[in-house]
Every structure is written in C-alpha cells, then in structure tokens.
Design an enzyme around this catalytic site. Structure first.
Site, PDB file in Angstrom:
ATOM      1  N   LYS A  76       1.988   6.889   0.717  1.00 52.46           N
ATOM      2  CA  LYS A  76       3.329   7.152   0.591  1.00 52.46           C
ATOM      3  C   LYS A  76       4.782   8.463   0.248  1.00 52.46           C
ATOM      4  O   LYS A  76       5.685   8.463   1.056  1.00 52.46           O
ATOM      5  CB  LYS A  76       4.320   5.960   0.344  1.00 52.46           C
ATOM      6  N   ASP A 123       8.680  -1.951  -1.245  1.00 46.37           N
ATOM      7  CA  ASP A 123       6.868  -2.989  -2.133  1.00 46.37           C
ATOM      8  C   ASP A 123       6.591  -2.334  -2.954  1.00 46.37           C
ATOM      9  O   ASP A 123       5.693  -3.224  -3.412  1.00 46.37           O
ATOM     10  CB  ASP A 123       6.013  -3.259  -0.274  1.00 46.37           C
TER      11      ASP A 123
END
Ligand SMILES: Cc1ncc(COP(=O)(O)O)c(C=O)c1O
Length: 410
Positions: A76, A123
């Site tokens: 990410k 998350d």
C-alpha cells in the site's frame, strides 16, 4: 456467513473509460522512477511456484511478493507515497519528476511547502503507508481505523508518529469522518485510497503509485521467459489496486489482455454485486463487513476503479474466509523445491481461490469459463505478509478457518 464462492463473468455494457490512461506505460514509468529514488526501494521478489503449477495442472504460477515492500510488509505504501509527492509537487508548481526522495525530504522543500496534515482512513496497510510517507517527509498524519481493527495494526501506525484511533464505525464511515476532519483543519489534506464523485485526483495518483508493482512484475515475468501472463488474479477492497493492475495490463496488452479476475471477501463484495447487477450501477455493502481479510473489508467501490474494472476485468469472484486461510497455508508450506511466501489474510485469498478452482470439481464451470488449463501462466499478487502476526499463526499453526470440506462436495 457465506461458505462457498460466487462468481460472475463480466457481461456489463461498456461505458466511457476516461481513467484507463492514468495507467499508461508512460505514466507508470514515471512512477517507478519516483519510487526508485527512495533509499528503502528494492524490487520485490516474483516467486516462481513451479512445482505448485505442475500440481495444479497449469504451465506457470508466479507470485509477486509484496511483503518485502519498503520494510512495511504490504504494497500500500506505493500509493500513499506517490500521491503525497504529487500533491506536494503540484502545490509548489513542479512536476513529480522534480521531487525525488532527497528533494522531498530536504529542508529547502519543507520551507517552501510548509506543514500539512495528511488525513486518511484505513484497515491498516494504507494508513501505515501514508503515516510512513508523511513521517519521512517531516509532515503530520492523522489516521482513523474502523471497529474491529487490531491493536497490532494501530501500533504499527503509531510508530510512524501519526495520531491514530480506532473508531466505533465501519471503514466507509471512517472515510467520511477523516474527510470531514481534513476539511476542518488548516492545510489538512485527505489522502484516501478510494474515489467518489468530486474526489478523484488523489485516488488516481494512488492507483498510479501501485503501478510500480505491475511494471516490476511485468519485467520479472519477461526475465523468467513468460512473454505475457495469460491470467491475472487481483484482490479488491475498494478496488483501487484492482483498477490499477487491470488498468496496467489493459494498457500493456491492448489487443490480447490477460484474463483478469477481481477477487473480494464475501462479507464486503460490493464489486461482485455491482457486476452481478449487470447494469453498470454500483451496489454498496453496509454493516460490519466481518471478514478475516481486513484489507478487503470495504463496502463501497472506488468510482474511478469501477470504470476501469467494468470495461476491462474478465470476471468477479466473492470468496469465503476459508479460501484465504487455505491460501496462507499453501504459500507457507510449499511443495518441495518451491519458495515459501509469507502471506497474510488479504494477500493469500487468490492462491486459495486458484487452487480451489483447479482441484475441486464443483468449480469446474468456473475453471472452464476462465479458460484455465495446461497452457495457463498465472500471475498472483501476495499483497501483504503477516501484517497481523497473531492471526497469521492462528491460521497456520492452529488451522483456524479450515475448509470444512465434505468429500462428496469436491
Ligand atoms: C493487503 C491488502 N491487499 C489488498 C487490498 C485491497 O486494495 P484496495 O482497497 O485498493 O482494493 C488492501 C487494502 O487495504 C490490502 O491492505
């Protein structure tokens, strides 16, 4: 809780496709040059699972292992770092190619650009990437996490000097909370890995940022003698990664793209449901989004990614949790001669899915629909390592989320 998979081939009516070009080869070459300027940069491994390919009856199986990315155990950070750089570059009227790592982290730049606070909801992995990038650049970060987020994931973000909290709401509600707080803060900037109407620029940069992993994989496949993957399986939460990967390969092979399969957790399968609806209209999923695949627990699709996926993905699959656990175990205990891949819950589901399609006769129709056979060369992306080490051990050592299979159902 779903125990079986659901799938649909992409039979959506084509639509305008204005965002495909964000993933053009030229754009992604610029992205990789930016990431290369980081001292932490190295190409993540492409694991070749030769024995597993033979066992499953396909020609080749390649796994891009993102657990090695920048020491952060997940892909990410590629998105957050590139988006922050493009934002900073734009603010000081420069092109991103003029702000490599040493410029971005310089005293001069801090004086010109000043102090911003980057807000995001996560998350886990995206927020860690944003917090890490902000910290490297001497900027502030504020991160909101949904109900059910683990303390380990929170601590990993706090270590990067971010202000981080776990809120009593789901992921999509955390996104709205962070956006409202950014709007209320002087020089507050929302860096979210999903788009909605009116918020498209930063998410498009984030998707471009992920392009580094596709470009690396593409070159690594060539070096392995694989001219073009016949199949690419990619996980989706909000769909930014999937839009990025599908967009990359659609640009790279415009005349003969691979079969591209978008894979979600059944508890948060908004993209599958949108595809199954068949009209092109988006279907959201609400509630607690309860799945072990924390990175995939998002119920509202990125609107930019959706246009890419509806025009270029081949199929959409919604998977139960046991498929992810099966993938983690298969990667962790490879066939003799194959490398081990440490893959967490959101990283491993495509492996569990591929193996299930190829070995359980009840999925023979999907195998046929995807044209998976002895000539197939499949690319999977293990998007994270053991980002939640406790859960990882429960899956691998304690056999949690077993498949409860009945022989007569195989
Ligand atoms: C490890 C991992 N894999 C896959 C995804 C899915 O990415 P996206 O939300 O862009 O669809 C995420 C999202 O956080 C993730 O953390």
């Amino acid at each position: 809780m779903e125990t079986d998979l659901k799938w649909v081939l992409n039979e959506l009516p084509p639509s305008d496709d204005p965002y495909l070009s964000i993933m053009s080869q030229d754009n992604i070459r610029k992205v990789i040059s930016f990431h290369r300027s980081f001292p932490q940069y190295s190409v993540t491994p492409l694991a070749k699972l030769k024995k597993m390919a033979g066992y499953l009856g396909i020609k080749g199986l390649y796994v891009k292992d993102e657990s090695y990315r920048f020491g952060l155990n997940a892909f990410k950070v590629l998105g957050g770092s590139f988006a922050i750089a493009r934002y900073v570059a734009k603010q000081i009227n420069k092109d991103v190619s003029e702000v490599p790592y040493n410029v971005l982290t310089s005293k001069e730049l801090r004086e010109t650009f000043g102090q911003a606070t980057f807000f995001t909801a996560t998350d886990g992995n995206h927020g860690r990437g944003v917090a890490w990038a902000a910290n490297q650049l001497g900027q502030k970060a504020v991160v909101r996490m949904p109900k059910g987020s683990t303390q380990t994931r929170l601590e990993n973000i706090r270590k990067e000097n971010a202000e981080v909290t776990i809120e009593n709401c789901n992921y999509d509600e955390c996104v709205r909370m962070a956006a409202a707080q950014a709007a209320d803060t002087p020089h507050g900037v929302m860096v979210q890995d999903t788009a909605w109407d009116g918020y498209e620029e930063i998410p498009s940069w984030i998707m471009q940022g992920y392009g580094t992993l596709s470009l690396e994989a593409d070159r690594q496949l060539l070096a392995e003698g694989c001219d073009r993957p016949t199949h690419v399986f990619v996980q989706a939460g909000v769909g930014s990664l999937a839009g990025s990967v599908v967009g990359y390969f659609a640009n790279r092979y415009p005349d003969n793209p691979p079969v591209m399969v978008v894979v979600e957790a059944s508890a948060a399968d908004c993209i599958y449901r949108s595809a199954a609806k068949g009209t092109g209209e988006i279907v959201n999923v609400g509630g607690d989004l309860d799945t072990i695949m924390a990175g995939l627990a998002c119920g509202e699709v990125n609107t930019i990614a959706w246009t890419i996926l509806r025009n270029h993905a081949s199929a959409f699959v919604s998977c139960p949790d046991w498929m992810s656990a099966k993938g983690t175990r298969m990667y962790g205990v490879p066939l003799a001669g194959d490398p081990t891949v440490i893959s967490g819950e959101s990283g491993s589901v495509t492996m569990g899915l591929l193996a299930s399609i190829l070995t359980y006769s009840r999925y023979a129709d999907l195998k046929e629909a995807l044209k998976l056979d002895e000539n197939s060369e499949v690319l999977l992306i293990s998007t994270e390592g053991n980002t939640d080490p406790t859960r990882f051990r429960e899956v691998v050592w304690d056999g949690l989320y077993g498949i409860h299979k009945r022989r007569d159902q195989e």
